[in-house]
Design a protein around this motif. Sequence first.
Motif, PDB file in Angstrom:
ATOM      1  N   CYS A   1      29.758  44.287  64.392  1.00  0.00           N
ATOM      2  CA  CYS A   1      28.946  43.340  65.158  1.00  0.00           C
ATOM      3  C   CYS A   1      28.740  43.814  66.587  1.00  0.00           C
ATOM      4  O   CYS A   1      28.192  43.068  67.406  1.00  0.00           O
ATOM      5  CB  CYS A   1      29.626  41.973  65.186  1.00  0.00           C
ATOM      6  SG  CYS A   1      30.008  41.299  63.584  1.00  0.00           S
TER       7      CYS A   1
ATOM      8  N   HIS B   1      26.774  35.554  62.066  1.00  0.00           N
ATOM      9  CA  HIS B   1      26.359  35.360  63.464  1.00  0.00           C
ATOM     10  C   HIS B   1      24.990  34.695  63.455  1.00  0.00           C
ATOM     11  O   HIS B   1      23.960  35.337  63.669  1.00  0.00           O
ATOM     12  CB  HIS B   1      26.328  36.697  64.213  1.00  0.00           C
ATOM     13  CG  HIS B   1      27.666  37.267  64.498  1.00  0.00           C
ATOM     14  ND1 HIS B   1      28.383  36.979  65.642  1.00  0.00           N
ATOM     15  CD2 HIS B   1      28.458  38.078  63.758  1.00  0.00           C
ATOM     16  CE1 HIS B   1      29.551  37.605  65.606  1.00  0.00           C
ATOM     17  NE2 HIS B   1      29.617  38.280  64.464  1.00  0.00           N
TER      18      HIS B   1
ATOM     19  N   SER C   1      30.067  30.747  60.868  1.00  0.00           N
ATOM     20  CA  SER C   1      29.247  31.479  61.832  1.00  0.00           C
ATOM     21  C   SER C   1      29.867  31.463  63.212  1.00  0.00           C
ATOM     22  O   SER C   1      30.203  30.398  63.741  1.00  0.00           O
ATOM     23  CB  SER C   1      27.842  30.868  61.891  1.00  0.00           C
ATOM     24  OG  SER C   1      27.084  31.478  62.922  1.00  0.00           O
ATOM     25  N   HIS C   2      29.986  32.635  63.823  1.00  0.00           N
ATOM     26  CA  HIS C   2      30.464  32.762  65.194  1.00  0.00           C
ATOM     27  C   HIS C   2      29.283  32.549  66.140  1.00  0.00           C
ATOM     28  O   HIS C   2      28.254  33.220  66.022  1.00  0.00           O
ATOM     29  CB  HIS C   2      31.073  34.143  65.414  1.00  0.00           C
ATOM     30  CG  HIS C   2      32.291  34.391  64.592  1.00  0.00           C
ATOM     31  ND1 HIS C   2      33.558  34.429  65.128  1.00  0.00           N
ATOM     32  CD2 HIS C   2      32.452  34.587  63.253  1.00  0.00           C
ATOM     33  CE1 HIS C   2      34.445  34.649  64.167  1.00  0.00           C
ATOM     34  NE2 HIS C   2      33.786  34.753  63.020  1.00  0.00           N
TER      35      HIS C   2
END
Length: 424
Positions: free
Chosen positions: A279, A80, A126-127
């Motif tokens: 997360c 993230h 990566s989000h």
Amino acid sequence: MPDSRPRPPDDHTADASNSRESTALTLRGARLTDGRIVDVRLGGSRIEAVGTAGSLSATGARIDLRGHLLLPAPAEPHAHSDTALTADATVTGAPGPASQLPEDVQRRATEAALLQLGHGATALRSHVRIGDVQGLAALEAVLQARRSLRGLADLTAVAVPRLLTGIAGADGLGMLRDAVKMGAGAVGGCPDLDPDPTGYAEAVLEIAAEHGCPVDLHTDSDDPARLARLATMAGGVRQGVAIGPCAGLSRLPGEAAGRAADQLAASGVTVICLPQGGCCGAERRGTAPVRLLRAAGVRVAAGSGALRDLANPVGRGDPLEAAFLLASQSGLSAEHAYEAVSAEARRAMGLPEVRIEAGFPAELLAVRGEQLTGVLSLAYSRIVVHRGRVVARTSAVREYCDSEPGGAGLPRQGRPDSGSGGGA
């Protein structure tokens, strides 16, 4: 004699002899997981040859890897970057929300990627959240970080809209399409947060089919019926579908979790678990039932998840720690645990396979140690190779003071095969 015959790299632009010599790198005396001590010659972005120690000629740079275990480099399939390193952020000297200015997001994303690269991850997915007030600004910042990291690590952004159904979701659909055009390498999101989770998943899969990009969805997977519908829809997607962290599967009754695992295996969906923590805050802690999923035939990869943000303020972003936790808490063998952060992670990200054999990509990690179990336990000193060149080094030295006079002799720091006490 060499153990594997040298082959020219697939990249024919590196065929000229002068180019090969200028980019050649030979790793000497490395230990492989099968116990062999080998030399490995790299040319361009590929492994040119692997041979018994001393059997390969070296025309370029050389690195002594005696005392190191050489491994395929891990990858980070679930980062993230837009929220990384924000747990302790301050604004004008006072505690407060982290800055969302594009330049600050880019700086944090770059720092986070370099931290993970230092641990060995040469590829990261990566989000990145899109929509709401920020629009596409965070995505643009992460894409800028990707460009600044070129040659050091490969960073892929997953566009994550908040809503995709109903009137409120119309803007999200348009923004998701724009995100792919901007350079997002995958589409995803969290169906659990949409009023219509199934409709959300359908919208993501439709856009993925339009643009030919993979899908990576956040889901807790605590609803067996919803998960079954998702598995059915994902079964026909060519680009590949990954879901995670799926900690909710661990809270289901055994029979229901087993059926869900069978459905995921039949659909070809990859589960990306997060052994270092979720997360979404403390209420969603836990990890997926890794052994159950593997027994059902589900491909399981492991990622790091949140990195020093509000969801996990002490995250390390270390693939070897994720593998350590899979071995120590989930009961996987060291070999299977490392596969989850290397081979399976790369497969989930659509990356080519890495083996320490001629012709394969030169994406490597050397860690001081002799066996994989020891490497996962300590893993202090590391050398990271990306596209055939060393891109990161971490060295650790431990020292002890002298013992009391007349005390029993203590072993001193040094290589076991050095033949001397070699103190710290």
